[in-house]
Design an enzyme around this catalytic site. Sequence first.
Site, mmCIF file in Angstrom:
data_model
loop_
_atom_site.group_PDB
_atom_site.id
_atom_site.type_symbol
_atom_site.label_atom_id
_atom_site.label_comp_id
_atom_site.label_asym_id
_atom_site.label_seq_id
_atom_site.Cartn_x
_atom_site.Cartn_y
_atom_site.Cartn_z
ATOM 1 N N ASP A 104 -10.145 -4.860 -3.878
ATOM 2 C CA ASP A 104 -9.513 -3.847 -3.028
ATOM 3 C C ASP A 104 -10.326 -2.558 -3.094
ATOM 4 O O ASP A 104 -10.476 -1.972 -4.163
ATOM 5 C CB ASP A 104 -8.077 -3.609 -3.519
ATOM 6 C CG ASP A 104 -7.242 -2.783 -2.570
ATOM 7 O OD1 ASP A 104 -7.804 -1.939 -1.851
ATOM 8 O OD2 ASP A 104 -6.013 -2.981 -2.570
ATOM 9 N N SER A 116 0.828 -1.198 0.000
ATOM 10 C CA SER A 116 0.000 0.000 0.000
ATOM 11 C C SER A 116 0.872 1.262 0.000
ATOM 12 O O SER A 116 1.648 1.476 -0.927
ATOM 13 C CB SER A 116 -0.958 -0.033 1.204
ATOM 14 O OG SER A 116 -1.953 0.943 1.071
ATOM 15 N N HIS A 148 -7.806 -5.491 0.139
ATOM 16 C CA HIS A 148 -6.613 -4.684 0.380
ATOM 17 C C HIS A 148 -5.642 -5.342 1.355
ATOM 18 O O HIS A 148 -4.433 -5.112 1.281
ATOM 19 C CB HIS A 148 -7.011 -3.296 0.892
ATOM 20 C CG HIS A 148 -5.886 -2.314 0.911
ATOM 21 N ND1 HIS A 148 -5.226 -1.910 -0.230
ATOM 22 C CD2 HIS A 148 -5.266 -1.656 1.939
ATOM 23 C CE1 HIS A 148 -4.277 -1.025 0.079
ATOM 24 N NE2 HIS A 148 -4.281 -0.870 1.390
#
Length: 249
Positions: free
Chosen positions: A197, A101, A227
């Site tokens: 996600d 991320s 995610h």
Amino acid sequence: MGTSDCFDSPQGRRIAYHKSEGKGPWIVFLGGLKSDMEGTKAVFLEAWAKAQGRAFLRFDYSGHGESSGTFEEGCIGDWHEDTMAAVSALTQGPIIPVGSSMGGWQALLLAKEMPERIHGLVTVAAAPDFTEDGYWANFTDAQKQALEEVGHVELPSDYMEPYIISKRMIEDGRNQLVLRAPLNLPFPVRCLQGTADTAVSTETALHLMDHATCDDMRLTLVKDADHRFSDGSCLQMIEDAVVDVLGGL
């Protein structure tokens, strides 16, 4: 997971970390926004690296986990400084950053700063430029006004308490953007992205693929993965990507 060690960065921040010596390249896990080094992916990769006798580092950015400072005071540039300091102080020779991320953005910043040390790169739901393209681009007029008048806004999170996004984070983020100028990645890159996600879209992954200059870059889209990307099959994909980038060393 044992007692953390700490070091003081050149900026005076106390950075907590775990590292295990072994054969290189060093595998360096870079966590996401408000995540810490005790997350599933970081601990899984550490266990794998130890079993393989490979050098591994995980650490907490300032304002995260066990490191000094508060999240609300931090910004992308601070965490880039923390990453540079950790890599410089705690590893030697080639490295393979594994960025999750926001850590994917940090990995790309690291690659721009010290390309000579990058053996290869793995990203998981990479979120480059999200302060501008995700936050600022979608702020309402009221949120932009609050940012100016109050100095921060609160954003809901699917995974924890609301994020406090400061004016400093938005303004600093504009100095760290990687998708507005040439992005040369002269080493193998493997990107993993779940189609379910809700924090980082597949469009972001495709944009990164299209924007970067790289002779060996692959994107794997995983149907219905979210995610977190941390169930058994997703963890195996991360391991496989690291092995692939290692290139049989």
